[in-house]
Write an enzyme that holds these catalytic residues in place. Structure first.
Site, PDB file in Angstrom:
ATOM      1  CB  CYS A   9      -0.946  -0.013   1.186  1.00  0.00           C
ATOM      2  SG  CYS A   9      -0.172  -0.388   2.781  1.00  0.00           S
ATOM      3  CE1 TYR A  10       2.168   4.204   4.886  1.00  0.00           C
ATOM      4  CE2 TYR A  10       3.104   2.153   5.699  1.00  0.00           C
ATOM      5  CZ  TYR A  10       2.415   3.321   5.929  1.00  0.00           C
ATOM      6  OH  TYR A  10       1.981   3.631   7.202  1.00  0.00           O
TER       7      TYR A  10
END
Length: 345
Positions: A155-156
């Protein structure tokens, strides 16, 4: 258009739950199997009452994960498992001819040595690392089309790579200048009972963690290095914020040449102007997690700071959709020849 049968291994976590939601309503996919050791024998409706009105919620039961059985049931298998565990299912499923889309970190890196450095154990299936395709559709769409093993980004990394890769490829920023600050909702830690993620610990609290070497740095730096065609190291600080879902990332970048808004806009429009899931913001608008939670969209905006000379780029996404399950379904759509937006809008 022929329907594909799909299965989810590890469907009881947050990413697994979102996969269930997306695939139950997908127009070209039939969800045929879900696995979870702790929920084996229970129906979807029992584990996830929110899906109880769906006609299949009472007929689909969670089962113990078994690669041989899954290979007979499904054409596409999603692995929503912890790192180190996904590989043991990926190998036999691929050997059996299934398409595997892995949401863990097991196949995101090309180097088994870097994997060991960041994940503290030997890679369980190093022979598959070179065969995996990094599942960032806006960057690797052509490679994803032909893939048997897609490794869905973290996600990051999604929130950092989509804004940064076009700038590096165009030579607009200095590769050594990248600083990233990211803020994530608590669901990014996964569905687990740990003290740090209890309500009373997270509520009314904002805190950094994983400093200075968060695990996602490994794939971020590898992908940025490929884009820049030189070794890239960045400064990355993630923060936990008291919301359920969403990531907001701010990037501080040093221009490699004199930049104008028009030049930056031209690069982004060339890269993402026709992309269904990247929203380029104009005027005074800035990314906001409330505009992307529940969607597969990443919002992106930038500002040139004449006082410091830096370029500030910002992005927002739902960590469980564009940052995980939605992006994985987007890759499935590409592989199967479905409309890329199928089941996602």
């Amino acid at each position: 258009m022929k329907t594909k049968k799909v299965a989810i291994v590890g469907a009881s976590g947050y990413s697994g739950e979102v996969l269930v939601q997306l695939l139950l309503s997908h127009p070209h996919a039939e969800l045929v199997a879900v696995t979870s050791r702790q929920n084996a024998g229970q129906t979807l409706a029992q584990v996830f009452p929110k899906f109880a009105s769906h006609p299949k919620s009472k007929s689909i039961r969670f089962a113990e994960p078994n690669a041989e059985v899954l290979a007979k049931q499904a054409d596409v298998v999603f692995l929503a498992l912890p790192h180190g565990v996904a590989a043991e299912y990926a190998v036999p499923l691929i050997n059996a001819g299934c398409v595997v889309i892995d949401l863990s970190a097991d196949f995101r890196l090309k180097s088994a040595d870097i994997y060991k450095e960041f994940y503290a154990h030997d890679h369980p299936a190093p022979e598959l690392l070179k065969k995996s395709v990094y599942g960032l559709p806006e960057i690797y769409r052509d490679q994803i089309k032909k893939a048997l093993l897609v490794t869905s980004p973290g996600c990051y990394p999604t929130s950092i790579l989509l804004p940064t890769i076009p700038l590096l490829k165009a030579g607009l920023i200095k590769p050594a200048s990248i600083i990233a600050d990211s803020l994530s909702g608590v669901s990014g830690a996964g569905r687990k009972a740990e003290l740090d993620y209890l309500f009373v610990e997270c509520n009314e609290s904002v805190r950094p963690y994983g400093v200075p070497k968060h695990r996602h740095l490994s794939e971020i730096e590898e992908q940025l290095s490929l884009a820049a065609k030189t070794d890239v190291k960045i400064q990355f600080t993630p923060h936990l914020i008291p919301v359920n879902r969403g990531i907001l990332t701010t990037l501080y970048l040093e221009p490699a040449e004199k930049l104008t808004d028009d030049k930056i806009a031209a690069v982004y429009k060339k890269s993402y102007g026709d992309e269904p899931f990247v929203r380029l913001l104009e005027g005074k608008s800035l990314p906001d997690t409330k505009n992307v939670v529940g969607t597969n969209v990443l919002e992106l905006a930038w500002r040139l700071d004449p006082r410091t000379g830096r370029l500030v780029v910002m992005s927002a996404e739902d960590n469980l959709v564009k940052g995980a399950s939605g992006q994985a379904v987007q890759s499935m759509n590409i592989i199967c020849g479905f409309p890329e937006t199928a089941g996602l809008v």
